[in-house]
Design an enzyme around this catalytic site. Structure first.
Site, PDB file in Angstrom:
ATOM      1  N   LYS A   1       0.848  -1.204   0.000  1.00 25.84           N
ATOM      2  CA  LYS A   1       0.000   0.000   0.000  1.00 25.84           C
ATOM      3  C   LYS A   1       0.875   1.242   0.000  1.00 25.84           C
ATOM      4  O   LYS A   1       0.631   2.192  -0.749  1.00 25.84           O
ATOM      5  CB  LYS A   1      -0.932  -0.016   1.218  1.00 25.84           C
ATOM      6  CG  LYS A   1      -2.069  -1.016   1.075  1.00 25.84           C
ATOM      7  CD  LYS A   1      -2.817  -1.269   2.379  1.00 25.84           C
ATOM      8  CE  LYS A   1      -3.860  -2.379   2.168  1.00 25.84           C
ATOM      9  NZ  LYS A   1      -4.534  -2.788   3.395  1.00 25.84           N
TER      10      LYS A   1
ATOM     11  N   GLN B   1      -4.661  -1.373   9.607  1.00 24.20           N
ATOM     12  CA  GLN B   1      -4.618  -2.705   9.010  1.00 24.20           C
ATOM     13  C   GLN B   1      -5.257  -3.728   9.953  1.00 24.20           C
ATOM     14  O   GLN B   1      -4.888  -3.819  11.129  1.00 24.20           O
ATOM     15  CB  GLN B   1      -3.149  -3.081   8.718  1.00 24.20           C
ATOM     16  CG  GLN B   1      -2.970  -4.403   8.003  1.00 24.20           C
ATOM     17  CD  GLN B   1      -3.541  -4.399   6.586  1.00 24.20           C
ATOM     18  OE1 GLN B   1      -3.353  -3.469   5.822  1.00 24.20           O
ATOM     19  NE2 GLN B   1      -4.257  -5.466   6.229  1.00 24.20           N
TER      20      GLN B   1
ATOM     21  N   ASP C   1     -10.938   3.072   4.207  1.00 20.03           N
ATOM     22  CA  ASP C   1     -11.339   1.663   4.102  1.00 20.03           C
ATOM     23  C   ASP C   1     -12.856   1.536   3.967  1.00 20.03           C
ATOM     24  O   ASP C   1     -13.355   0.473   3.608  1.00 20.03           O
ATOM     25  CB  ASP C   1     -10.879   0.888   5.355  1.00 20.03           C
ATOM     26  CG  ASP C   1      -9.693  -0.024   5.073  1.00 20.03           C
ATOM     27  OD1 ASP C   1      -9.462  -0.346   3.891  1.00 20.03           O
ATOM     28  OD2 ASP C   1      -9.020  -0.425   6.029  1.00 20.03           O
TER      29      ASP C   1
END
Ligand code: NAP
Length: 310
Positions: A58, A102, A125
């Protein structure tokens, strides 16, 4: 340059490269015309090897698109209040437009509390209840990256999705449910199947579009497929074989390939699109925080563009 149209095996890697490039061009536009560089903060708690790989990828792709990346690596033993304090700091940092924590988090942390601590405008997200609700109401919130990537692949393959029967296998909050919502908004007739569904093969055989997000290697067999269906395989399953780890999806790819009109491979299908959509969301969050309208049709322009990084 690979031709992205009329491909039976959908080249998610090539499509993601084009989308990342288009995001990069739009980032350059923001820098030139508004003197703003989008920033993405990625928070990793603990040493989970798969998470470390995801976070590294990422950050690398963000950097390549001109997005400033801020990595925060915390020890697995860090307390939840300490993590919440970091999120609060990032919420208030004007250089940070997107925040990603994460998952999974260590067991002593409350995942829901941590996700809800992220300000919705920076929740790239798309897991915060405000964005989940907004996406369900009108599709306008920050959308979870994996379902967004699947929807873009489907629209590229099929154009208008109206009236198609879509079956979504799996009902998780990060894939199955938002996927079903996006397909409903695209005017599909949607069936959601899960571990308590009876006669899965018969339900899947009705699907013009089948999205498998279960986490069971090769579960979807040949006799589950309607000929001509478009198959999107979200599953990422690690198989240990001859001292090597092989990745495989939820669909028995070799058995169904000739029946499908299009199918995503694993790896190289949905996975790369997930990261490209994270960058897209970071760009969208930056536009929204600046009070600027987000440019329409970025993905469509990406598919038409000449790719240099496939
Ligand atoms: P999850 O939270 O474990 O959800 C799995 C879903 O599958 C659940 O809804 C479960 O039903 C259903 N299920 C499990 N066994 C089943 C069975 N035998 N028959 C029918 N349904 C069954 O998983 P997830 O987070 O959604 O992820 C799914 C897969 O996608 C995993 O392999 C994951 O690694 C992969 N993934 C890939 C990406 C990517 O970027 N490509 C991103 C995210 C996830 P119940 O709800 O009834 O338990």
């Amino acid at each position: 340059m690979s031709n992205l149209t009329d491909q039976k095996v959908i080249d998610g890697k090539a499509m993601a490269a084009r989308l990342r490039e288009a995001v990069g061009e739009q980032v350059a536009h923001l820098q030139t015309h508004h003197q703003v560089t989008p920033g993405l903060a990625v928070v990793l708690v603990g040493e989970d090897p798969a998470s470390q790989v995801y976070v590294r990828n990422k950050a690398r792709h963000a950097g390549e698109a001109g997005i400033q990346s801020f990595e925060h690596r915390l020890d697995a033993s860090v307390s939840e209040p300490a993590l919440l304090a970091l999120i609060d700091q990032l919420n208030h940092d004007p250089a940070v437009n997107g925040i990603l924590v994460q998952l999974p988090l260590p067991a002593h942390m409350g995942e829901t509390r941590v996700i809800q601590a992220i300000v919705p405008a920076k929740d790239v997200d798309g897991f915060h209840p405000v964005n989940v609700g907004q996406v369900a109401i009108d599709g306008q919130g920050l959308t979870p990256c994996t379902p967004l990537g699947c929807k873009l692949l489907l629209e590229h393959q099929l154009g208008d999705l109206s009236g198609r029967h879509a079956v979504v296998l799996g009902r998780s909050n990060i894939v199955g449910k938002p996927m079903a919502n996006l397909l409903l908004q695209a005017n599909c007739t949607v069936t959601i199947a899960h571990s308590r569904t009876q006669d899965l093969p018969a339900i899947c055989r009705q699907a013009d579009i089948l999205v498998a997000a279960v986490g069971r290697p090769g579960m979807v067999k040949r006799d589950w497929i309607k000929p001509g269906a478009v198959l999107i395989d979200v599953g990422i399953n690690r198989i240990e074989e001859d001292d090597r780890t092989r990745l495989t999806g939820d669909i028995d790819f070799p058995a169904v390939q000739d029946l499908a009109s299009a199918i995503t491979p694993v790896p190289g299908g949905v996975g790369p699109m997930t990261i490209a959509c994270l960058l897209l969301n970071t760009l969208q969050a930056s536009y929204q925080q600046l009070g600027l309208p987000f440019p329409d049709g970025l993905a469509e322009r990406a598919w038409q563009a000449q790719a240099t990084t496939c």
